[in-house]
Design a protein around this motif. Structure first.
Motif, PDB file in Angstrom:
ATOM      1  N   UNK A  95      43.610 -63.422 -15.569  1.00  0.00           N
ATOM      2  CA  UNK A  95      43.674 -61.974 -15.730  1.00  0.00           C
ATOM      3  C   UNK A  95      43.441 -61.595 -17.187  1.00  0.00           C
ATOM      4  N   UNK A  96      43.092 -60.329 -17.380  1.00  0.00           N
ATOM      5  CA  UNK A  96      42.981 -59.800 -18.737  1.00  0.00           C
ATOM      6  C   UNK A  96      44.320 -59.907 -19.457  1.00  0.00           C
ATOM      7  N   UNK A  97      45.403 -59.652 -18.719  1.00  0.00           N
ATOM      8  CA  UNK A  97      46.737 -59.697 -19.326  1.00  0.00           C
ATOM      9  C   UNK A  97      47.058 -61.093 -19.854  1.00  0.00           C
ATOM     10  N   UNK A  98      46.678 -62.145 -19.111  1.00  0.00           N
ATOM     11  CA  UNK A  98      46.924 -63.516 -19.582  1.00  0.00           C
ATOM     12  C   UNK A  98      46.133 -63.800 -20.851  1.00  0.00           C
ATOM     13  N   UNK A  99      44.866 -63.378 -20.870  1.00  0.00           N
ATOM     14  CA  UNK A  99      44.033 -63.576 -22.069  1.00  0.00           C
ATOM     15  C   UNK A  99      44.595 -62.795 -23.239  1.00  0.00           C
ATOM     16  N   UNK A 129      49.232 -76.255 -23.594  1.00  0.00           N
ATOM     17  CA  UNK A 129      50.618 -76.635 -23.312  1.00  0.00           C
ATOM     18  C   UNK A 129      51.614 -75.649 -23.920  1.00  0.00           C
ATOM     19  N   UNK A 130      51.179 -74.923 -24.932  1.00  0.00           N
ATOM     20  CA  UNK A 130      52.080 -74.027 -25.649  1.00  0.00           C
ATOM     21  C   UNK A 130      52.034 -72.585 -25.154  1.00  0.00           C
ATOM     22  N   UNK A 131      50.950 -72.231 -24.463  1.00  0.00           N
ATOM     23  CA  UNK A 131      50.749 -70.825 -24.109  1.00  0.00           C
ATOM     24  C   UNK A 131      50.584 -70.674 -22.599  1.00  0.00           C
ATOM     25  N   UNK A 132      51.507 -69.976 -21.953  1.00  0.00           N
ATOM     26  CA  UNK A 132      51.375 -69.737 -20.510  1.00  0.00           C
ATOM     27  C   UNK A 132      50.132 -68.889 -20.227  1.00  0.00           C
ATOM     28  N   UNK A 133      49.569 -69.062 -19.042  1.00  0.00           N
ATOM     29  CA  UNK A 133      48.436 -68.246 -18.637  1.00  0.00           C
ATOM     30  C   UNK A 133      47.095 -68.925 -18.786  1.00  0.00           C
ATOM     31  N   UNK A 136      37.339 -65.813 -12.288  1.00  0.00           N
ATOM     32  CA  UNK A 136      38.148 -66.242 -13.422  1.00  0.00           C
ATOM     33  C   UNK A 136      37.599 -65.616 -14.690  1.00  0.00           C
ATOM     34  N   UNK A 137      38.476 -65.439 -15.643  1.00  0.00           N
ATOM     35  CA  UNK A 137      38.079 -64.931 -16.953  1.00  0.00           C
ATOM     36  C   UNK A 137      37.890 -66.115 -17.884  1.00  0.00           C
ATOM     37  N   UNK A 140      47.632 -62.889 -28.837  1.00  0.00           N
ATOM     38  CA  UNK A 140      48.714 -62.513 -29.766  1.00  0.00           C
ATOM     39  C   UNK A 140      49.879 -63.505 -29.746  1.00  0.00           C
ATOM     40  N   UNK A 141      49.743 -64.582 -28.988  1.00  0.00           N
ATOM     41  CA  UNK A 141      50.806 -65.581 -28.923  1.00  0.00           C
ATOM     42  C   UNK A 141      50.971 -66.234 -30.300  1.00  0.00           C
ATOM     43  N   UNK A 142      52.204 -66.464 -30.733  1.00  0.00           N
ATOM     44  CA  UNK A 142      52.423 -67.077 -32.043  1.00  0.00           C
ATOM     45  C   UNK A 142      51.708 -68.425 -32.230  1.00  0.00           C
ATOM     46  N   UNK A 143      51.624 -69.239 -31.192  1.00  0.00           N
ATOM     47  CA  UNK A 143      50.938 -70.531 -31.324  1.00  0.00           C
ATOM     48  C   UNK A 143      49.444 -70.330 -31.601  1.00  0.00           C
ATOM     49  N   UNK A 144      48.835 -69.348 -30.949  1.00  0.00           N
ATOM     50  CA  UNK A 144      47.419 -69.046 -31.203  1.00  0.00           C
ATOM     51  C   UNK A 144      47.238 -68.490 -32.607  1.00  0.00           C
ATOM     52  N   UNK A 145      48.117 -67.589 -32.998  1.00  0.00           N
ATOM     53  CA  UNK A 145      48.009 -67.003 -34.332  1.00  0.00           C
ATOM     54  C   UNK A 145      48.191 -68.060 -35.425  1.00  0.00           C
ATOM     55  N   UNK A 146      49.104 -69.011 -35.214  1.00  0.00           N
ATOM     56  CA  UNK A 146      49.274 -70.107 -36.177  1.00  0.00           C
ATOM     57  C   UNK A 146      48.004 -70.939 -36.253  1.00  0.00           C
ATOM     58  N   UNK A 147      47.428 -71.258 -35.086  1.00  0.00           N
ATOM     59  CA  UNK A 147      46.199 -72.043 -35.052  1.00  0.00           C
ATOM     60  C   UNK A 147      45.078 -71.337 -35.814  1.00  0.00           C
ATOM     61  N   UNK A 148      44.872 -70.073 -35.544  1.00  0.00           N
ATOM     62  CA  UNK A 148      43.818 -69.313 -36.226  1.00  0.00           C
ATOM     63  C   UNK A 148      44.056 -69.322 -37.738  1.00  0.00           C
TER      64      UNK A 148
END
Length: 105
Positions: free
Chosen positions: A69-73, A36-40, A6-7, A78-86
């Motif tokens: 996977x690297x692709x999921x990470x 809950x907001x971001x698949x992967x 796992x990564x 770059x997911x909008x929910x992550x970017x909003x959180x940051x």
């Protein structure tokens, strides 16, 4: 190496000296919403430093996310929910440290 490695995405936060407990609690709560907001994201956990060694260098909160996977990470980053959180961290966060690694057994 394990049959199914796992990564792990490990995030450490050190908060500003004047960050109030409400602001810190909001960061923790908002981070917990990302799975809950971001698949992967396969798993999520967090905790606060309890080491008696005194080597945490001001980092008090640790968050660990697991990806398959690297692709999921990469999609998470770059997911909008992550970017909003940051984007909400500036008021309370002094600094962060991020380490990603593939599990080995």
């Amino acid at each position: 190496m394990p049959a199914n490695p796992s990564l792990r995405h490990v995030v450490l936060f050190a908060f500003k000296a004047d960050a109030g407990q409400d602001a810190i609690d909001a960061v923790v709560s908002d981070f917990a919403k990302l799975p809950d907001a971001i698949p992967g994201i396969q798993a999520y956990e967090w905790g606060t430093n309890v080491s008696p060694e005194g080597l945490n260098n001001g980092f008090t909160h640790c968050f660990t996310l697991t990806f398959g996977s690297d692709a999921d990470r990469d999609a998470y980053l770059v997911h909008p929910a992550h970017e909003r959180f940051v984007g909400t961290l500036g008021g309370a966060l002094e600094r962060s440290l991020v380490v990603d690694y593939w599990t080995q057994g």
